[in-house]
Each structure stands twice: as structure tokens, then as C-alpha cells.
Design an enzyme around this catalytic site. Structure first.
Site, PDB file in Angstrom:
ATOM      1  N   GLU A   2      95.128  22.541  -2.754  1.00 25.72           N
ATOM      2  CA  GLU A   2      94.942  23.491  -3.853  1.00 25.72           C
ATOM      3  C   GLU A   2      96.173  23.536  -4.755  1.00 25.72           C
ATOM      4  OE1 GLU A   2      91.777  26.613  -1.815  1.00 25.72           O
ATOM      5  OE2 GLU A   2      93.928  27.085  -1.772  1.00 25.72           O
ATOM      6  N   ASP A   5      93.515  27.340  -6.295  1.00 26.32           N
ATOM      7  CA  ASP A   5      92.338  27.921  -5.639  1.00 26.32           C
ATOM      8  C   ASP A   5      91.317  28.362  -6.685  1.00 26.32           C
ATOM      9  OD1 ASP A   5      90.917  29.214  -3.306  1.00 26.32           O
ATOM     10  OD2 ASP A   5      91.371  30.996  -4.489  1.00 26.32           O
ATOM     11  N   ASP A  28      96.015  24.209   1.813  1.00 26.01           N
ATOM     12  CA  ASP A  28      96.839  24.909   0.826  1.00 26.01           C
ATOM     13  C   ASP A  28      97.492  23.931  -0.147  1.00 26.01           C
ATOM     14  OD1 ASP A  28      96.191  27.271   2.047  1.00 26.01           O
ATOM     15  OD2 ASP A  28      98.138  27.562   3.025  1.00 26.01           O
ATOM     16  N   GLU A  38      99.325  27.021  -5.208  1.00 25.68           N
ATOM     17  CA  GLU A  38      98.099  27.140  -4.402  1.00 25.68           C
ATOM     18  C   GLU A  38      97.213  28.255  -4.947  1.00 25.68           C
ATOM     19  OE1 GLU A  38      96.709  29.294  -0.375  1.00 25.68           O
ATOM     20  OE2 GLU A  38      98.839  28.866  -0.637  1.00 25.68           O
TER      21      GLU A  38
END
Length: 223
Positions: A119, A48, A116, A44
Site C-alpha cells: 500500500e 490504502d 502495508d 501506507e
């Protein structure tokens, strides 16, 4: 660690992700409540950054907006809410690996969890296929969100700040007044007040989103 289910593998293949290391994708879909040694947080973190750069590049190439306008749209398009929306669209909830209690608590449809994991999937894609392929996948999956209104209108907190200044009021004050639920599905209640005008409370899945919703409701009531 268990292996990636055939159903999940077929789903990822159908979405156009290149699955060379099944364990990596299993990690991306695994929530901490399972007790597994490897779960999605590290992917994650990577995803991101990949998402942010992918959207930032798209905005730079396709928008003549100012730096502030680009930043506003970027924040909206990479928000947990937008990530969760994309996750639901492609069917992530059907493939999230959760512990029994987390599933019973509704984590499979939590904006926090879905955002989450979305990502994390991008992080896995980056490691498997590189940035260019993942960027193209982001542009494909995020196209409906990009073409929508996300981030185009003035942010409620900015609008409230300007309204207060324009009406010779003190700046709005935000206060966290409540938090409930388990960590993976926490709910935050925020109160926003403007002195000698009024106050409003709102609840959401993150403190930032609660502040935004409180500001929006305040403007509806008092603006």
C-alpha cells in the site's frame, strides 16, 4: 536517511513505477524497526485509499453485482492477505528495509508488513504519477487476484451467522483468547462458539482473519 539502492531503483523501474523522488520510494520500503525518521506508515495510509478507490471503480464498471456483493469482493481484494500476495508476486520481500531483529523474526515474509508496504508503494506512486497511472498499475498488478475467487463465495462469518439463524441457534460469539509475537508479526487466536453446538479456535496474523478462519473451521466441523 540513506539513499534508495540502485537495485531497488532498477526493480521499481522494471515494474513500471515512475521514480522521480527516490527518497519517497525509500520511505515506502522502510520499516519502523530500522529506526529511520521516515518510514512507510504515512504512505501506507494514502495508498490504502488509492487502492480501495481503484478496485471499487473496477468492480463498478465490470460487475453487475449488488452493493453487498460489490462490498464483499472489495473487502477481499483490498485485504492485507491480497496485498501481501501481490507484494510477494512482484518481489517486495527482497527490497524491504528492516532492522536486524525484525528480519530475524521473519518480518520480510509477514503478511502484515508486506501488505502495508504494498500500500505504501501505491501511495508513493500516487504522489509521483497521480491517480490515473496508479489506478492502471493497480489493475495490472491485481488482475490475477481480481480474476480469481477472492470475495466471490459467501464470507465464512456470514455463512456461520446464517447457519446459526437457520438452525434456531443463538448467534455465534467470537472471543480473542491469545496474542503472541512481536508487533510487526503478531499472531492472534480467536475462539468462536455457538451455544449448545460447539466451539473452534483459529490463529492468524490479524484478529479479523482469525475470526474468519475460526468461522470457516466451525462450518467444516459442525455445519
Amino acid at each position: 536517511m540513506s539513499s534508495l539502492a540502485d537495485e531497488a531503483r532498477g526493480w521499481l523501474d522494471g515494474l513500471g513505477f515512475e521514480v522521480k523522488n527516490p527518497d519517497l520510494w525509500l520511505e515506502a520500503l522502510t520499516h519502523g524497526s530500522t529506526g529511520a525518521a521516515r518510514k512507510y506508515e504515512r504512505l501506507e495510509f494514502l495508498g490504502d485509499r488509492v487502492l480501495g478507490l481503484s478496485i471499487a471503480e473496477w468492480l463498478y464498471r465490470n460487475s453487475e453485482g449488488s452493493e453487498g456483493e460489490l462490498a464483499q469482493r472489495l473487502n477481499a481484494l483490498v485485504s492485507r492477505l491480497s496485498c501481501a500476495k501481490v507484494a510477494r508476486t512482484i518481489g517486495v520481500p527482497d527490497h524491504v528495509l528492516l532492522g536486524k531483529q525484525a528480519r530475524d523474526d521473519g518480518a520480510a515474509d509477514s503478511d502484515n508488513v508486506l501488505g502495508d508496504i504494498m500500500e505504501a508503494l501505491l501511495g508513493a506512486s500516487f504522489l509521483e504519477s497521480g491517480f490515473q497511472a496508479t489506478r492502471d498499475k493497480v489493475h495490472q498488478l491485481w488482475q490475477p487476484v481480481i480474476e480469481g475467487r477472492a470475495g466471490r463465495s459467501k464470507h465464512p462469518k456470514s455463512a456461520l451467522q446464517e447457519w446459526a439463524a437457520g438452525n434456531q441457534r443463538k448467534p455465534p460469539e467470537y472471543k480473542l483468547v491469545g496474542r503472541s509475537g512481536p508487533d510487526h508479526a503478531a499472531r492472534f487466536t480467536v475462539r468462536v462458539s455457538v451455544r449448545n453446538v460447539g466451539e473452534v479456535e483459529a490463529t492468524a496474523s490479524s484478529k479479523q482473519e482469525a475470526e474468519t478462519e475460526a468461522a470457516r473451521q466451525f462450518m467444516e466441523r459442525y455445519g
